[in-house]
Design an enzyme around this catalytic site. Structure first.
Site, mmCIF file in Angstrom:
data_model
loop_
_atom_site.group_PDB
_atom_site.id
_atom_site.type_symbol
_atom_site.label_atom_id
_atom_site.label_comp_id
_atom_site.label_asym_id
_atom_site.label_seq_id
_atom_site.Cartn_x
_atom_site.Cartn_y
_atom_site.Cartn_z
ATOM 1 C CG ASP A 121 -1.788 1.283 1.190
ATOM 2 O OD1 ASP A 121 -2.533 1.454 0.219
ATOM 3 O OD2 ASP A 121 -1.659 2.099 2.110
ATOM 4 C CG ASP A 152 -5.340 5.528 2.986
ATOM 5 O OD1 ASP A 152 -4.298 5.166 3.579
ATOM 6 O OD2 ASP A 152 -5.327 5.989 1.824
HETATM 7 ZN ZN LIG Z 1 -2.878 3.688 2.731
#
Ligand SMILES: [Zn+2]
Length: 428
Positions: free
Chosen positions: A153, A308
């Protein structure tokens, strides 16, 4: 023996199909009893009249920044931000320094979490060594050390060959492969969503296709390998369509959507006068994409919500839009942002809302929790569905303040977070 009695709350637990007024008794860190009118003279009593009592919320996508970037966030401050946001557990991404691509780093994160964390911390290991996209990381060793999933990620896994190998290898442990879907030759040097707003602002765009190409690639590889594939921060209507079709074919493909992609459009960049707190990757999309995402959450195509949470220091964000790093903090605003939108505005049933934040992430990442079943660890999120308050970044527990939601009045705030029977956050 520690005893905690949460009385008169509306207990919403999708794992047991519960949604009714009940008391919850916690003894020695475990759920001991759920029933009407429990009395226990030795217990610490919390009155939850008017509040929702849910299995602990789990955020499967956060950046805790430790080791390596402690000036942005640490495991201690990030987990305190999680607790204050109503989260009892978080999964942390491996783009630290050093990268979490080997068991020594996985063990370090878990040791730091044991010492200092307010919430449970589950490390996600890197797919490739150094996130370089060339060679598989020590996935097996990391699973043994405690990694719960794998992802590069922040960076996409560009090589389809490497992604195929990672998926095949993941089958040995049955852990999900989480992909940041971005085709870098299409997104190159883009800073916001490609479309009319970017053209008007004179900023280079990132097309929806940059994400969709990779989501489809992953669906095709999920079909080839049979692996469990989780699409991180899905942001476009076309990506959602790919996931919908994958599910219809019976593939083990799941996805998450963030609170900011559900609540802001690319107009926010213009309206904020190029505020770098509207710069994230994937970028804030146009209204048709945002509408499709909301629809996808309401119809169940989207499995879970995830923040996130990407803390950056004030100095790093206080530069020109083109030069600022991508990302915003999310843990401390996630619950009211999504509650206000999904439950208040779109009338989503509370049990489905709780499932998106708790039951589903626990199931997809095979984590303990996501339930208030008797005997399970007492991880509990209590929130007030009527409480209205204004987002005040000065009060964040996070070490960073990079949010586009400052000053926004929202409804549905967390008021108490319990991890393993211990109260780790209380609004007051
Ligand atoms: Zn992320």
């Amino acid at each position: 023996m520690s005893r905690l009695l949460i009385k008169n709350g509306r207990v919403v637990d999708p794992s047991q199909k519960l949604d009714e007024g009940l008391d919850v008794l916690v003894v020695d860190g475990k759920i001991a009893r759920i029933a009407e009118r429990i009395t226990d003279k030795d217990a610490q009593v919390v009155d939850a009249t008017g509040l929702v009592v849910a299995p602990g919320f789990i955020d499967v996508h956060v950046h805790l920044r430790e080791p390596g970037y402690e000036y942005k966030e640490t495991i201690e401050t990030g987990s305190q931000a999680a607790a204050a946001g109503g989260f009892t557990a978080v999964c942390c991404m491996p783009n630290t320094n050093p990268v979490n691509d080997n068991p020594a780093v996985t063990e370090y994160i878990l040791a730091r979490a044991r010492e200092a964390a307010a919430a449970r911390v589950y490390p996600i290991g890197a797919i490739s060594k150094g996130l370089a996209g060339e060679e598989l990381a020590e996935m097996g060793e990391m699973v043994l050390a405690g990694a719960v999933a794998f992802s590069d990620d922040g960076k996409p896994v560009v090589s389809s060959y490497l992604m195929r190998r990672a998926m095949e290898y993941s089958l040995l442990f049955d852990v999900p492969i989480v992909d940041h879907c971005e085709e870098p030759t299409l997104s190159a040097r883009g800073v916001m969503h490609e479309g009319a707003v970017a053209t008007r602002l004179g900023l280079r765009g990132i097309p929806a296709a940059a994400e969709e190409v990779m989501v489809w690639r992953n669906v095709i590889l999920a079909q080839l390998t049979g692996a469990r594939v989780h699409i991180a921060h899905l942001s476009t209507a076309g990506s959602l369509e790919a996931v919908r079709q994958a599910k219809a074919r019976g593939l083990r493909v799941s996805c998450e959507v963030t609170p900011h992609h559900l609540t802001l459009t690319d107009q926010a960049v213009a309206e904020s006068n190029y505020d770098t707190n509207t710069k994230m990757n994937p970028p804030l999309r146009s209204a048709e994409h945002v509408e499709a995402l909301v629809e996808g959450v309401l119809d169940g195509t989207v499995d879970c919500l995830a923040t996130d949470h990407a803390p950056h220091h004030w100095d790093e964000k206080s530069v020109e839009f083109d030069k600022a790093p991508f990302g915003i903090v999310g843990l401390e605003t996630a619950l009211p942002l999504t509650f206000d939108l999904l439950v208040v505005k779109h009338r989503m049933p509370l049990s489905r809302f709780v499932a998106c934040w708790s039951t589903n992430p626990a199931r997809l990442f095979k984590l303990p929790g996501g339930t208030l079943k008797v005997g399970s660890p007492a991880d509990i999120t209590v929130f007030d569905p009527e409480l209205r308050a204004v987002v005040n970044p000065e009060k964040f527990r996070s070490r960073s303040r990079n949010t586009p939601f400052a000053g926004k009045r929202l409804r549905g705030w967390p008021v108490m977070t319990v991890v393993g029977g211990k109260v780790v956050y209380r609004r007051g």
